[in-house]
Design a protein around this motif. Structure first.
Motif, mmCIF file in Angstrom:
data_model
loop_
_atom_site.group_PDB
_atom_site.id
_atom_site.type_symbol
_atom_site.label_atom_id
_atom_site.label_comp_id
_atom_site.label_asym_id
_atom_site.label_seq_id
_atom_site.Cartn_x
_atom_site.Cartn_y
_atom_site.Cartn_z
ATOM 1 N N LYS A 186 -96.877 14.084 -81.775
ATOM 2 C CA LYS A 186 -96.282 14.101 -83.025
ATOM 3 C C LYS A 186 -94.845 14.149 -82.893
ATOM 4 N N GLN A 187 -94.285 14.828 -82.135
ATOM 5 C CA GLN A 187 -92.920 15.052 -82.105
ATOM 6 C C GLN A 187 -92.052 13.934 -81.396
ATOM 7 N N GLY A 188 -92.981 13.128 -80.665
ATOM 8 C CA GLY A 188 -92.164 11.928 -80.103
ATOM 9 C C GLY A 188 -92.375 10.812 -80.426
ATOM 10 N N GLY A 189 -93.547 10.455 -80.951
ATOM 11 C CA GLY A 189 -93.895 9.039 -81.622
ATOM 12 C C GLY A 189 -93.919 8.134 -80.498
ATOM 13 N N SER A 190 -93.323 6.910 -80.635
ATOM 14 C CA SER A 190 -93.326 5.994 -79.525
ATOM 15 C C SER A 190 -92.341 6.489 -78.492
#
Length: 330
Positions: A186-190
């Motif tokens: 969630k905190q990083g995404g791609s």
């Protein structure tokens, strides 16, 4: 006798009972042009068999049922014990079994395997695209695991097997296995380098305890997964089995299944690790470089899958048009 208002006219019959491979002249010509001539007869027979299977009424019905009955998450059993299992319609297992037996995870172990598999993937996913996800990831895990020759020697024969061995058991007890992948958080995404899942080294060399949350983990009923986590030396790739060698379940808490626009028959999940056992693949700090081998192979399958969908759309449109009366075509 049916009422006159219920009479169906000028409608095409279902497109079933045909050879999906032989009907695709461009694909047939591509195979003939690029495959070693010594392998051509065998490959043509193999793809024709798969094409007829794909175009059969039975397999087409399996595809419909697998999508009309999407997977269900079972976090606990009736007694309150955590089980973290996904329940699929029997048609899903039939489709996946056919894909495995057709060699769609076995490209690395046979002559001309990649071309033959690519053609087969285009053919087979015209029946139902969702089962292509675990087939693709299982196929794609091989080059990443080859970063560690010992792991590759242990797992590659299982990954390239043509036997679909359903159920969660230690991998060493199965005739064939499937693989998934978990990178996104969630905190990083791609931006996978922003992952916060931690990997703490254990006493046994190369083993770690993983703690964190994966926002997207594909095919959660697979036998193993390649995941990214932050080890002391940086972002690292790990092999996480669903079931450990002693038969106990690894900590793999499925929080929910994703509600997706497409790919409904396949389960994509959100999972949590809490002291989850993992084996390092490659060196610490080289996780992206290691797992990108798997990512690259799955991206190629995205192209093949898109070509499959477009081909089936054309086939359906041509079939429908061919059965319309001329007066209705305007």
């Amino acid at each position: 006798m049916a009422a006159s208002t219920h009479t169906v006219t000028n409608q095409a019959p279902p497109l079933v009972g045909y050879d999906v491979f032989a009907a695709d002249r461009a694909l047939v010509e591509a195979v003939e042009r690029h495959l070693d001539p010594q392998l051509l007869d065998e490959a043509r027979d193999e793809l024709t068999t798969l094409g007829r299977t794909t175009g059969s009424a039975q397999v087409q019905e399996w595809g419909v049922l697998a999508n009309e009955n999407p997977p269900k998450l079972r976090t606990h059993d009736r007694y309150g014990n955590r089980i973290d299992e996904v329940e699929f319609h029997p048609s899903w297992h039939r489709l996946l079994g056919k894909g495995v037996s057709a060699g769609l995870t076995a490209a690395w172990s046979r002559p001309g395997g990649h071309l033959r598999r690519a053609a087969g993937f285009i053919v087979w996913t015209q029946a139902e695209a969702g089962n292509g996800c675990p087939l693709s990831m299982t196929h794609a895990a091989v080059p990443a695991l080859r970063t560690d020759p010992a792991l590759a020697a242990e797992w590659e024969p299982r990954l390239t097997s043509t036997v679909y061995d359903q159920g969660l058991r230690p991998a060493a007890q199965k005739a064939g296995v499937l693989f998934g992948m978990g990178m996104t958080e969630k905190q990083g995404g791609s931006d996978v380098r922003a992952n916060t899942t931690e990997a703490r080294p254990l006493a046994e060399d190369g083993t770690y305890a993983l703690t964190g949350h994966k926002w997207f983990c594909s095919a959660p009923m697979s036998d193993g997964f390649l995941v990214l986590a932050q080890a002391p030396g940086g972002l690292t790739c790990f092999l996480v089995p669903r079931v450990l060698e002693d038969g106990t379940r690894n900590v793999f808490r499925i929080q929910r299944l994703k509600d997706k626009l497409g790919n409904k028959s396949n389960a994509s999940s959100e999972v949590e690790f809490d002291g989850t056992w993992g084996r390092r693949v490659g060196d610490e700090g080289r996780g992206v470089r290691t797992i990108i081998e798997m990512v690259s192979a799955t991206r190629l399958d995205c192209v093949l899958g898109a070509a499959s969908l477009m081909r089936q759309a054309v086939a359906q449109a041509v079939h429908h048009s061919a059965h319309l009366r001329p007066s209705a075509r305007s």
